[in-house]
Scaffold this motif. Structure first.
Motif, PDB file in Angstrom:
ATOM      1  N   LEU A  73       0.819  -1.218   0.000  1.00  0.00           N
ATOM      2  CA  LEU A  73       0.000   0.000   0.000  1.00  0.00           C
ATOM      3  C   LEU A  73       0.856   1.274   0.000  1.00  0.00           C
ATOM      4  O   LEU A  73       0.341   2.376   0.196  1.00  0.00           O
ATOM      5  N   ALA A  74       2.148   1.126  -0.241  1.00  0.00           N
ATOM      6  CA  ALA A  74       3.077   2.258  -0.161  1.00  0.00           C
ATOM      7  C   ALA A  74       2.770   3.369  -1.153  1.00  0.00           C
ATOM      8  O   ALA A  74       3.059   4.530  -0.888  1.00  0.00           O
ATOM      9  N   LEU A  75       2.180   3.041  -2.299  1.00  0.00           N
ATOM     10  CA  LEU A  75       1.877   4.061  -3.306  1.00  0.00           C
ATOM     11  C   LEU A  75       0.423   4.517  -3.282  1.00  0.00           C
ATOM     12  O   LEU A  75      -0.006   5.250  -4.164  1.00  0.00           O
ATOM     13  N   THR A  76      -0.325   4.110  -2.260  1.00  0.00           N
ATOM     14  CA  THR A  76      -1.696   4.595  -2.117  1.00  0.00           C
ATOM     15  C   THR A  76      -1.654   5.981  -1.479  1.00  0.00           C
ATOM     16  O   THR A  76      -0.582   6.524  -1.210  1.00  0.00           O
ATOM     17  N   ASP A  77      -2.785   6.556  -1.211  1.00  0.00           N
ATOM     18  CA  ASP A  77      -2.862   7.928  -0.703  1.00  0.00           C
ATOM     19  C   ASP A  77      -2.579   7.973   0.799  1.00  0.00           C
ATOM     20  O   ASP A  77      -3.452   8.325   1.599  1.00  0.00           O
ATOM     21  N   VAL A  78      -1.348   7.623   1.173  1.00  0.00           N
ATOM     22  CA  VAL A  78      -0.902   7.633   2.570  1.00  0.00           C
ATOM     23  C   VAL A  78       0.363   8.486   2.674  1.00  0.00           C
ATOM     24  O   VAL A  78       1.102   8.629   1.697  1.00  0.00           O
ATOM     25  N   PRO A  79       0.633   9.049   3.862  1.00  0.00           N
ATOM     26  CA  PRO A  79       1.890   9.778   4.030  1.00  0.00           C
ATOM     27  C   PRO A  79       3.072   8.845   3.780  1.00  0.00           C
ATOM     28  O   PRO A  79       3.022   7.659   4.120  1.00  0.00           O
ATOM     29  N   ARG A  80       4.122   9.398   3.174  1.00  0.00           N
ATOM     30  CA  ARG A  80       5.337   8.617   2.927  1.00  0.00           C
ATOM     31  C   ARG A  80       6.503   9.580   2.804  1.00  0.00           C
ATOM     32  O   ARG A  80       6.322  10.761   2.522  1.00  0.00           O
ATOM     33  N   ARG A  81       7.686   9.052   2.986  1.00  0.00           N
ATOM     34  CA  ARG A  81       8.889   9.891   2.950  1.00  0.00           C
ATOM     35  C   ARG A  81      10.039   9.068   2.408  1.00  0.00           C
ATOM     36  O   ARG A  81      10.199   7.897   2.754  1.00  0.00           O
ATOM     37  N   SER A 168       7.129   6.008  -7.625  1.00  0.00           N
ATOM     38  CA  SER A 168       7.272   4.751  -8.376  1.00  0.00           C
ATOM     39  C   SER A 168       8.678   4.603  -8.958  1.00  0.00           C
ATOM     40  O   SER A 168       9.097   3.492  -9.269  1.00  0.00           O
ATOM     41  N   ILE A 169       9.400   5.706  -9.084  1.00  0.00           N
ATOM     42  CA  ILE A 169      10.785   5.631  -9.562  1.00  0.00           C
ATOM     43  C   ILE A 169      11.581   4.658  -8.696  1.00  0.00           C
ATOM     44  O   ILE A 169      12.383   3.882  -9.214  1.00  0.00           O
ATOM     45  N   TRP A 170      11.328   4.660  -7.399  1.00  0.00           N
ATOM     46  CA  TRP A 170      12.083   3.825  -6.466  1.00  0.00           C
ATOM     47  C   TRP A 170      11.315   2.587  -6.018  1.00  0.00           C
ATOM     48  O   TRP A 170      11.933   1.558  -5.750  1.00  0.00           O
ATOM     49  N   ILE A 171       9.964   2.690  -5.920  1.00  0.00           N
ATOM     50  CA  ILE A 171       9.204   1.562  -5.356  1.00  0.00           C
ATOM     51  C   ILE A 171       8.049   1.112  -6.240  1.00  0.00           C
ATOM     52  O   ILE A 171       7.174   0.389  -5.781  1.00  0.00           O
ATOM     53  N   GLY A 172       8.044   1.510  -7.498  1.00  0.00           N
ATOM     54  CA  GLY A 172       6.966   1.139  -8.404  1.00  0.00           C
ATOM     55  C   GLY A 172       7.202  -0.206  -9.072  1.00  0.00           C
ATOM     56  O   GLY A 172       8.107  -0.955  -8.718  1.00  0.00           O
TER      57      GLY A 172
END
Length: 188
Positions: A73-81, A168-172
């Motif tokens: 769920l890392a690319l869903t609408d959640v905070p990330r850094r 997504s460049i790094w985790i897509g």
């Protein structure tokens, strides 16, 4: 009284071990266990080394998500850094070109065209980096994706779709490296 003091000392040592275990150091660069995205805590999910041609180490990276958010769920609408510390100098034009190339690889042609203005607005935020410089990408669903260099905010681009395409460049599905993706998402 003596048992309480001993118990407190043991608990303090255990707490220090847990904290130290949650931090990570790669290529001599340290990343903390917890960071924030606009005041919201995010926890270290994983880290990795970015290489060029699988040989030259360009930078090290650490990825953060709110506790309890699984990797899928890392690319869903959640905070990330994402924090990236550079081991070599890189020109801002190279960042911009790489951003275009890798977002194109991770999106449909229609989505890439639709995101074109946001991509170019973001690309204008880049600056040249030297060894030891650190870029941070922080996504807050209420604000957008903020780019910072060495702790100084450079600007923010709104939109969940843009943020997902950028990260997504790094985790897509088509990341810079599958090994890097797995490391950042804590899958290895």
């Amino acid at each position: 009284m003596k048992i309480t003091a001993i118990l407190a000392a043991v608990l303090m040592v255990l707490a220090l071990r847990v904290d130290a275990a949650a931090n990570v150091t790669l290529e001599g660069v340290g990343f903390g266990a917890v960071r924030e995205v606009n005041g919201k805590p995010v926890s270290l999910k994983g880290a990795g080394v970015i290489t060029y041609l699988g040989i030259f180490k360009l930078s090290v990276a650490a990825f953060y998500l709110p506790k309890g958010i699984p990797a899928d769920l890392a690319l869903t609408d959640v905070p990330r850094r994402l924090e990236l510390e550079y081991l070599h100098a890189i020109k801002k034009e190279d960042f911009a070109e790489s951003t275009r190339v890798w977002i194109r690889k991770n999106t449909s042609e229609t989505a890439f065209e639709r995101l074109g203005p946001e991509i170019e607005r973001f690309n204008r935020l880049y600056e040249n980096v030297s060894p030891g410089d650190r870029y941070t990408l922080a996504y807050d669903p209420a604000v957008g994706t903020t780019l910072s260099l060495n702790g100084e905010e450079k600007g923010t681009v709104e939109g969940a779709e843009f943020s997902a395409a950028l990260f997504s460049i790094w985790i897509g599905k088509t990341p810079l490296s599958d090994k890097l993706r797995a490391g950042l998402l804590g899958l290895i």
